[in-house]
Design a protein around this motif. Structure first.
Motif, PDB file in Angstrom:
ATOM      1  N   UNK A  58       0.832  -1.207   0.000  1.00 22.82           N
ATOM      2  CA  UNK A  58       0.000   0.000   0.000  1.00 22.82           C
ATOM      3  C   UNK A  58       0.863   1.252   0.000  1.00 22.82           C
ATOM      4  N   UNK A  59       1.942   1.224   0.762  1.00 23.08           N
ATOM      5  CA  UNK A  59       2.824   2.387   0.823  1.00 23.08           C
ATOM      6  C   UNK A  59       3.644   2.535  -0.463  1.00 23.08           C
ATOM      7  N   UNK A  60       4.101   1.405  -1.006  1.00 21.77           N
ATOM      8  CA  UNK A  60       4.901   1.454  -2.241  1.00 21.77           C
ATOM      9  C   UNK A  60       4.082   2.020  -3.396  1.00 21.77           C
ATOM     10  N   UNK A  61       2.782   1.736  -3.393  1.00 16.40           N
ATOM     11  CA  UNK A  61       1.900   2.191  -4.461  1.00 16.40           C
ATOM     12  C   UNK A  61       1.843   3.710  -4.539  1.00 16.40           C
ATOM     13  N   UNK A  62       2.098   4.376  -3.434  1.00 18.34           N
ATOM     14  CA  UNK A  62       1.975   5.841  -3.373  1.00 18.34           C
ATOM     15  C   UNK A  62       3.262   6.562  -3.734  1.00 18.34           C
ATOM     16  N   UNK A  63       4.360   5.822  -3.862  1.00 15.78           N
ATOM     17  CA  UNK A  63       5.651   6.450  -4.165  1.00 15.78           C
ATOM     18  C   UNK A  63       5.798   6.607  -5.677  1.00 15.78           C
ATOM     19  N   UNK A  64       6.021   7.821  -6.123  1.00 14.04           N
ATOM     20  CA  UNK A  64       6.088   8.098  -7.565  1.00 14.04           C
ATOM     21  C   UNK A  64       7.401   8.773  -7.931  1.00 14.04           C
ATOM     22  N   UNK A  65       7.790   8.650  -9.197  1.00 10.01           N
ATOM     23  CA  UNK A  65       9.014   9.270  -9.696  1.00 10.01           C
ATOM     24  C   UNK A  65       8.800  10.770  -9.863  1.00 10.01           C
ATOM     25  N   UNK A  66       9.910  11.517  -9.732  1.00 15.79           N
ATOM     26  CA  UNK A  66       9.790  12.984  -9.780  1.00 15.79           C
ATOM     27  C   UNK A  66      10.795  13.597 -10.757  1.00 15.79           C
ATOM     28  N   UNK A  67      11.820  14.307 -10.232  1.00 18.03           N
ATOM     29  CA  UNK A  67      12.674  15.111 -11.094  1.00 18.03           C
ATOM     30  C   UNK A  67      14.041  14.535 -11.373  1.00 18.03           C
ATOM     31  N   UNK A  68      15.078  15.400 -11.271  1.00 16.12           N
ATOM     32  CA  UNK A  68      16.453  15.011 -11.574  1.00 16.12           C
ATOM     33  C   UNK A  68      17.082  14.219 -10.450  1.00 16.12           C
ATOM     34  N   UNK A  69      18.395  13.971 -10.545  1.00 17.62           N
ATOM     35  CA  UNK A  69      19.083  13.144  -9.555  1.00 17.62           C
ATOM     36  C   UNK A  69      20.234  13.895  -8.926  1.00 17.62           C
ATOM     37  N   UNK A  70      20.225  14.023  -7.610  1.00 13.98           N
ATOM     38  CA  UNK A  70      21.364  14.541  -6.857  1.00 13.98           C
ATOM     39  C   UNK A  70      21.610  13.581  -5.707  1.00 13.98           C
ATOM     40  N   UNK A  71      22.537  12.648  -5.900  1.00  6.55           N
ATOM     41  CA  UNK A  71      22.788  11.621  -4.882  1.00  6.55           C
ATOM     42  C   UNK A  71      23.433  12.191  -3.626  1.00  6.55           C
TER      43      UNK A  71
END
Length: 494
Positions: free
Chosen positions: A380-393
């Protein structure tokens, strides 16, 4: 920036796929990453042609340097990493390099007939033809273990290399008359089926024209579901008949079909019990993302609840991770799709293993609190996580520094494609100097690019390649001084 040494030298490499600085890992680690990510399809940064060429190059390089390590790594990737494609490519390369090692690991990499078919296809694609005497000898040994079930499930006629092709090219001597009839059947020749009840029932099933006759043959021949569904279009009655013998993975894969055929709700108790059996789930070794796919494809609320519980059960037996951890999940655009679904499940499992005591942040070019819950399910929690912008590690590391948080372990799940800001390793060094010089860093790399964010000389930074649940176990093992993944491979008996 200093110019990098040769590609497998283990120094600072000029750039990653996006043109930003990256470290080059030692050859052994790169080889494991290739084997365990098992990816040759299109990705966000590299097309399939580049990846295939790189894979062949690294198999060749590893075999030139240390063929025994390569052989052990193939076994590790197939048995513990649960991967197929790259170990098969590696085995084909090994057959050219060292027939002794090839013969020693063949049956630990070639586990089922589809492995054999793909291996022979790879050999042919490499211009190796039938592979030579050593290959033929091992293939012939494998073929003499083919029983009726394998003959039916993997005959593969019309799909490239199949068991019949393998028999025709290696000419195995059958161990008895029954085996001889199986070989004849696989080669499309007239075979006596009196002593082959499963094959006889299957051939009858293909000719049957009513459900009553089909159900009788399914029962008498004890025909497995994949054989039945390949021979006839199952009706509701047939699905009812084969449901009790569906293995867990097949049950998971067919949930949507069972629902469509009206069989799901009437077997609610049975299905719930099967998918809640912790011991069976553990033995089935179903990768976590398989549950994610089933969860996304089925509409029934009670089934989704059962799947939530199944995923929780899969991670129950994982060892605890000593100390306080910070979990960083990359949610940049390049992680969208399967990478992020897998990464989210892993990150949430790690959070639950910590009993909710870990720091859990999402990051792209900024950092976000994941607001994880110990009570809500992982799916249920994983379903709510979405991709966003660029990458700064480097962003989550700067957050730890900013808030002066002392942690013992940093676990980052990423495809490592830094494309903005300062890199991870610079911030990790600053953090260790200021707050905890003994902080360990674990980078779970779920992409096949093989560029790294830390130098190999850092013995407190670990790379974990691939996406089986073995990755989570490895973190605990490493903290408890079980050594690196490379050391684990070197310890394997072959």
């Amino acid at each position: 920036m200093a110019r990098a040494r040769q590609i497998f030298g283990g120094t600072l490499s000029p750039t990653n796929k996006e043109g930003f600085p990256a470290f080059e890992r030692p050859l052994e680690e790169q080889y494991l990453q290739t084997l365990l990510t098992n990816t040759l399809g299109n990705t966000f940064y590299t097309d399939s042609t580049d990846l295939l060429k790189e894979a062949i190059d690294i198999h060749t390089a590893m075999l030139e340097r240390d063929p025994e390590f390569a052989a052990r790594a193939l076994v590790y990737a197939r048995s513990e990493g649960l991967m197929r494609l790259q170990p098969l490519v590696g085995l084909a390369c090994l057959a050219q390099n060292d027939t002794r090692l090839f013969s020693g690991v063949f049956d630990r990499v070639i586990r089922i007939p589809s492995d054999l078919a793909d291996f022979l296809t790879i050999l042919s694609g490499m211009g190796r033809g039938q592979g030579g005497r050593a290959v033929k000898r091992q293939v012939a040994r494998f073929l003499n273990d083919v029983d009726e079930y394998w003959a039916l499930k993997y005959n593969g006629r019309g799909r490239g290399f199949n068991l019949g092709d393998a028999i025709a090219t290696t000419h195995p001597v059958p161990k008895d008359e029954r085996q001889n009839e199986i070989f004849r059947y696989l080669m499309g020749k007239q075979a006596r089926l009196e002593g082959l009840p499963q094959i006889a029932a299957f051939e009858g099933l293909k000719r049957a024209n009513n459900d009553e006759e089909k159900l009788r043959l399914i029962g008498e021949g004890r025909l497995p579901h994949e054989i039945v569904t390949g021979a006839v279009k199952p009706t509701r009655e047939i699905w009812r008949a084969i449901l009790p013998q569906l293995p867990l993975f097949a049950l998971l894969r067919h949930l949507n079909t069972l629902d469509r055929e009206g069989v799901l709700d009437e077997n609610r108790d049975y299905i719930s019990k099967r998918l809640s059996d912790r011991e069976a789930l553990k033995k089935a070794k179903i990768l976590p993302f398989r549950f994610v796919a089933a969860f996304e494809n089925v509409d029934k609320d009670w089934v989704r609840d059962v799947l939530r519980q199944a995923v929780e059960a899969c991670f129950t037996n994982l060892p605890a991770i000593p100390g306080k951890s910070a979990i960083f999940l990359d949610v940049s655009g390049s992680m969208s799709g399967e990478y992020l679904r897998i990464g989210s499940v892993f990150a949430l499992a790690l959070y639950k293993i910590s009993k909710g005591k870990a720091v859990f942040w999402l990051f792209d070019d900024q950092v976000y609190n994941a607001h994880a819950s110990m009570h809500d399910s992982i799916l249920s929690q994983a379903e709510k996580i979405t991709a966003r912008g660029g990458t700064d590690t480097g962003a989550p590391m700067r957050g730890l520094n900013k808030y002066k948080m002392k942690v013992d372990n940093i676990i980052m799940i990423t495809d490592e494609q830094q494309n903005t800001g300062s890199p991870f390793y610079k911030e990790l060094e600053n953090y260790r100097k200021k707050y905890n010089e003994k902080t360990r860093a674990f980078i779970i790399d779920i992409a096949p690019y093989r560029k790294a964010m830390a130098p190999p000389a850092d013995d407190m930074t670990y790379y974990i390649y691939g996406w089986s649940d073995a990755a989570l176990k490895y973190i605990s093992y490493s903290i408890n001084s079980y050594g690196s993944m490379v050391d684990r491979v070197r310890e394997l008996e072959i």
